[in-house]
Structures are given as structure tokens and as C-alpha cells.
Scaffold this active site. Sequence first.
Site: not given
Length: 370
Positions: A291, A298
Site C-alpha cells: 500500500y 500513484e
Amino acid sequence: METAELSPFVYWSQTKQTLSLKVDLKDAKGVITEFTPTTLSFSANGTGARGVNAYRFRLKFYERIEEESATYTVTDHKIEISIRKEEPGWWVRLVATPQKPHWLKVDFDRWHTEEDAEIPEPAARDVREDYAEEYQNLQKKEIGYVREKTKKVYLVIYNLAMFVGYLHILIVMGVMYLRDGPDSIKHAYEYVGTSFKFVQLMQYMEVLHPIFGYSKGSPLVPFFQVSGRNFVLFLMIEMEPRMHAKPVVFYVFTIWALVEIVRYPYYVSQLLQRENGLLTWLRYTIWIPLYPAGIVCEGIILLRSIPYIEETQRFCIDMPNKWNITFDMVLFLKVYLLLLALPGSYLVMSHMSKLRVKKLGRGRAKAKKN
């Protein structure tokens, strides 16, 4: 010769909101209480009705309970278990089946009589749910297989299909990397971009599942999760050809796919009620490295996209126009990056951390030291 399983005497009582169990076991060691919303499994070593032995029992409750709030207290003479009912109300009995185990007794010291509270008559129940294992065995003997609900069959097929989709993406990228080496990294979008767009759009089915009662929870959670990825995939990567060859695209695809090839088999195991310790551990542990890495990737994609959007003015709306509004995509991306990096990452990490504590101690009640 196989030794018969020993069960301690268990005394139960209730209020409108809670259940209390008293396990008659002295000097108990190694106490394990595992809960699901409908069952309790208990095991411990101690002195009971059959002397010093290993004792265990399993209860299937009459109604659902709040598994995460269950606690137990160990003393020299007994173990007391406290459970909160999912829906307040008086139960007509503790266990699902009309026949109770011989070792289960009423705790008259704490029992409420009908004068204290009106306990309703037993409601009509589906005998197939109360005797689920026996019913399944009967189906297997009579028709050779177990009939499953349409919703369950659909969810198993959906999750298996999504697993195959993400596994295909990983295999293609892995084969290309073995064949071409690091040079294949810049061709990741060319190799698997179409496949990734398809599986990411299919994930919107997970927004519809809770709406139509196929799964529990709010549709908003999967909506924001899927939309966050698709924002990066379709608007930042797909719409800008210069982003296709960036190495960060290869890395973010790998991270997303690794998360999903664990998540979907885990869902299948839950649907089939085939608990797998390793799979459960992976589901609630693999996010720890992936994560944060995914959020960083991102963020890099968003940062790399800002100069291209400033150049092309893509998605920007200037005055004058018939809607009489303005929209600056560059400013939006900067705010989005700030939210992604700070509150967004914190909320995701804290949510997964709570789930990990709950699931890896799955149903294991919190122990209160006496």
C-alpha cells in the site's frame, strides 16, 4: 484407541443486550476462544468434571453476535465470557438447534424470569440453517452434490475470474521481463494496458454487490477505492501517450496486481468456508509493504502528469463558456496529491491495521486478566 473429546460444564444467562457464559474449569491454561458472528469455539487445559484434561466445545448461537467485542476473564475457578448481541432482544435459547448439549446449563444465579422480561415464543426457523452440516451431507448422499445459492455461485465465479485476470497480467509482465530484461519495463502499458483497463472497469461490480445485497458493507468504500485507481489509469496514463513508457507504470501495475491476486482467492475461501491460514495472513499482511509503495507510485504518476496538463490544458475549463464556470485541473491535482499523501494514506492504513488485528486474531476474544 481414539480418545473422546471432553467438554466442560458451561452455564449461560442473558440480558436484552448481552450473553454471559461461565465455563466450569479450574486452573485453566492455554485458553483459546475463537468467535465468528454465529459461533464460539473454546479450548483450554484445566481441571473439570473429568479431572485434569484438555477440554473443548463449540456453540452455534441462536442469533448473531458482535464477535469483535467479545471478552473473557480467567480466574482460578472458572472462565467468564461476555458477548454482545448484534440485535438487542431476548433469545428463546442459546443455541440454534432445539436440542442443547448435555453440558450446557442455565446459570440460575443470573437468570431472568419471565416476570423480569417477556421472552418471546420461538420464531419459525429454517431447519436447514440450524442443521447445516447434516443437511449438506444429506444432499450429497441423495443427489451427489450440494446445491448452492445463486448469489454464492455468482460471487465465486466473479472472484475467480478477477483472480485469473490479474494473474494473467502478472504472468505477461513477468514473461516479458524474463525475455527482454529491464527494457520490457517501458513497454508494460503496451503489453497489459488493455487487460488492466478491463479488470479495473469490472471492479465497479463490487460497488453494485452491496447495493443489491450480494455482499455486506457500504457501496461508497469500493466506489472510492476503484475510482481512485481508475482516475490514475484512465485520466493520467491512458489520456497522455507520453506516460505510457514511464517505468512507474510498470511498478504501479505490479503492485495493484499483487494485491488483487491475494484478495480474490481470500474472498473465494470465505465464500466456500474453507479457511486457509496462510491466505488469510497474506490478505491482511501483504498490504503493509504494497500500500505505501502503491501510494508513492500513484503520487509520482500525478506529479509527472502535471507538466503535461499545464502544456495541453487537458480537462481545464476557462471562461467564458456556456456553463459560466472555471476548472483548473493542475490545481485539482495538487490538492488531490495533498489529500492522497496525508489524510488519505492515514485513513487507508489505519483501516487495514484494524482489520488485520481483528482478522489475524480472527474471532479471538480479548482477554481480561483477573
